[in-house]
Enzyme design. Structure first.
Site, PDB file in Angstrom:
ATOM      1  N   HIS A  56      18.601  -9.306  33.236  1.00  0.00           N
ATOM      2  CA  HIS A  56      18.662  -9.189  34.706  1.00  0.00           C
ATOM      3  C   HIS A  56      19.787  -8.240  35.097  1.00  0.00           C
ATOM      4  CE1 HIS A  56      17.935 -10.835  38.846  1.00  0.00           C
ATOM      5  NE2 HIS A  56      19.055 -10.133  39.002  1.00  0.00           N
ATOM      6  N   HIS A  58      20.882  -4.476  37.679  1.00  0.00           N
ATOM      7  CA  HIS A  58      20.560  -3.573  38.801  1.00  0.00           C
ATOM      8  C   HIS A  58      21.086  -2.178  38.450  1.00  0.00           C
ATOM      9  CE1 HIS A  58      19.184  -6.690  41.691  1.00  0.00           C
ATOM     10  NE2 HIS A  58      19.918  -7.457  40.888  1.00  0.00           N
ATOM     11  N   GLN A 152      14.224  -5.157  47.831  1.00  0.00           N
ATOM     12  CA  GLN A 152      15.570  -5.691  48.101  1.00  0.00           C
ATOM     13  C   GLN A 152      15.762  -6.136  49.558  1.00  0.00           C
ATOM     14  OE1 GLN A 152      18.999  -4.533  46.054  1.00  0.00           O
ATOM     15  NE2 GLN A 152      19.553  -6.365  47.161  1.00  0.00           N
ATOM     16  N   HIS A 210      14.142 -12.728  42.218  1.00  0.00           N
ATOM     17  CA  HIS A 210      15.372 -13.320  42.734  1.00  0.00           C
ATOM     18  C   HIS A 210      14.958 -14.543  43.539  1.00  0.00           C
ATOM     19  CE1 HIS A 210      17.024  -9.455  41.693  1.00  0.00           C
ATOM     20  NE2 HIS A 210      18.232  -9.781  42.104  1.00  0.00           N
ATOM     21  N   GLU A 213      19.106 -17.317  45.890  1.00  0.00           N
ATOM     22  CA  GLU A 213      20.468 -16.874  45.546  1.00  0.00           C
ATOM     23  C   GLU A 213      21.371 -17.134  46.751  1.00  0.00           C
ATOM     24  OE1 GLU A 213      21.011 -12.755  44.469  1.00  0.00           O
ATOM     25  OE2 GLU A 213      23.055 -13.118  43.752  1.00  0.00           O
ATOM     26  N   ASP A 309      23.629  -8.780  35.728  1.00  0.00           N
ATOM     27  CA  ASP A 309      23.315  -8.542  37.133  1.00  0.00           C
ATOM     28  C   ASP A 309      23.932  -7.242  37.656  1.00  0.00           C
ATOM     29  OD1 ASP A 309      21.994  -9.211  39.498  1.00  0.00           O
ATOM     30  OD2 ASP A 309      23.567 -10.555  40.207  1.00  0.00           O
ATOM     31  N   TRP A 315      28.309  -5.193  44.876  1.00  0.00           N
ATOM     32  CA  TRP A 315      28.388  -6.650  44.769  1.00  0.00           C
ATOM     33  C   TRP A 315      29.499  -7.106  43.845  1.00  0.00           C
ATOM     34  CZ3 TRP A 315      23.849  -3.890  45.031  1.00  0.00           C
ATOM     35  CH2 TRP A 315      23.035  -4.163  46.135  1.00  0.00           C
TER      36      TRP A 315
HETATM   37 FE   FE2 Z   1      20.132  -9.718  40.831  1.00  0.00          FE
END
Ligand code: FE2
Length: 430
Positions: A56, A58, A152, A210, A213, A309, A315
């Protein structure tokens, strides 16, 4: 039988020691003690494992931290999404490719040879998706890259998103993604899961969504994902990612949910570093850590991957492509710090995510690809304790990365000038 390469005196993650690994034509030919033939690599008792696998990630956002002069001040998912929405339209096709290429240079050096990345497909022109589809081809000799079409900003952010997802699949994307908890209502969240799973079923691809979350104990899209996985016969081709709300659910509901997840056969991917950072941001004390109930899920038979991630993006300001770091942190947060738990945590960043991604060619068995890492440790437990960069990384029988051990140099009266951290704790230097 003639071998091309023989790795001698290896310790394996299952605890077997003194094993020789014979490699021919890029594949493992035999694993047994006392083999001979071929060019020899002496493991000298160190751990030889299948590579790290990140199920997982990005990739479109990685290495973008601060590129527009902005940083996430609140540490929340919401500010990260808002920052990304301001930043992403300025990235060019080549920007996406160059950051991805650099990321994989680092990844290979860390023994990370397989990545499933979510790619934001909010942009109807699919600039990032097209760039990363090209990168997938470019790096195929050394990285197993799976691409997830990830809306997203929501499946319902525009009417044509279903067409965009199908277009991404036409580009070679492998997986349909989603984020039902980010849709405008819970009802739309549920509808998005159904719509996205139906696209996956229609196209014969996997699902990785996802899901929940957040810290809301009533965010329960995972039960809809389980339902759709069963209804459409997708089962273990579906993964629920993040699942942080599970941390906050009441125990009765969570127990029922774990039973349902296990019965459906779906997989779970958790992101211990990023979610302990992002979750609990609206709490006073105690602050929730937002981890799914991993030991209970695994006890019920669910395959769980620990994933990274984010690395250096809107993030998360940390990360270094080192899945050992992720497992180390997860073992702490999840109370998996007994010896057996640490061994499982190592599996959660190697074999378990390979299973989630259906990378059947990875394994420590004859006929598996000779994709291997040699770690300066004598057990998977110690590999998490020390978290060394691999001494050697092999892909299809070829060495593609090496890192010399970093040895401290002391200037202390009556003490050694140097020692190898991998053995010195046991009182013996190499
Ligand atoms: Fe994610």
């Amino acid at each position: 039988m003639s071998f091309d390469t023989l790795i001698t005196n290896a310790t394996l993650p299952d605890g077997r020691t003194g094993m020789d690994i014979a490699i021919a034509d890029g594949r493992i030919a035999r694993i047994a003690p006392g083999l001979s033939g071929g060019q020899t690599i002496d493991a000298a008792g160190r751990l030889v494992s299948t590579p790290f696998v990140d199920c997982h990630f990005h990739l479109d956002a990685t290495l973008s931290l601060g590129l527009n002069g902005e940083y996430n001040q609140s540490g929340t998912l919401a500010e990260g999404i808002a920052l990304w929405a301001r930043m992403a339209p300025d990235f060019t096709f080549e920007d996406y490719k160059e950051r991805a290429r650099r990321y994989f240079d680092i990844a290979v050096s860390q023994g990370l040879l397989a990545v499933r990345t979510h790619v934001d497909v909010t942009d109807p022109d699919l600039v990032a998706a097209k760039a990363l589809a090209e990168v997938k081809e470019e790096v195929a000799d050394y990285i197993d890259l799976q691409l997830v079409a990830f809306p997203q900003m929501g499946f319902y952010c525009r009417e044509t998103m279903g067409d965009t997802i199908r277009e991404a699949l036409d580009l070679g994307f492998d997986v349909v993604g989603g984020a039902p908890h980010l849709e405008k209502t819970a009802e739309l969240g549920r509808a998005s899961i159904t719509a996205l799973c139906e696209i996956a079923a229609e196209r014969g691809v996997m699902v990785d969504m996802h899901c929940d979350e957040n810290d809301d104990p009533n965010s329960r899209h995972i039960e809809t994902l389980v339902y759709e996985a069963e209804r459409l016969g997708l089962h273990d081709r579906v993964t629920g990612s993040h699942l942080t709300s599970m941390h906050s659910m009441d125990n009765f509901y969570a127990a029922r949910l774990i039973t349902r997840i296990a019965a459906s056969g779906i997989n779970v991917a958790v992101n211990p570093a990023v979610n302990t950072h992002l979750q609990g941001r609206y709490d006073s004390y105690p602050k929730r850590r937002g981890m799914a109930r991993v030991p209970e899920l695994m006890a019920a038979g669910v395959t769980v991957g620990f994933a990274q991630d984010c690395v250096l993006d809107p993030w998360y300001p940390l990360g270094r492509c080192a899945l050992g770091d992720v497992a180390f942190l997860a073992a702490h947060v999840l109370h998996m710090t007994d010896v057996a738990g640490l061994g499982r945590a190592f599996d959660n960043v190697t074999t378990a995510p390979a299973g989630i991604m259906k990378l059947d060619h990875l394994g420590l068995e004859p006929r598996c690809s000779a994709d291997l890492v040699l770690l300066d440790a004598t057990s998977s437990w110690e590999a998490l304790r020390l978290r060394p960069a691999p001494r050697m990384v092999m892909r299809r029988g070829q060495v593609i990365a090496e890192t010399a051990p970093s040895l401290p140099r002391l200037s202390l009266p009556g003490r050694p000038q140097s020692f190898d951290p991998a053995t010195y704790f046991q009182g013996a230097d190499k």
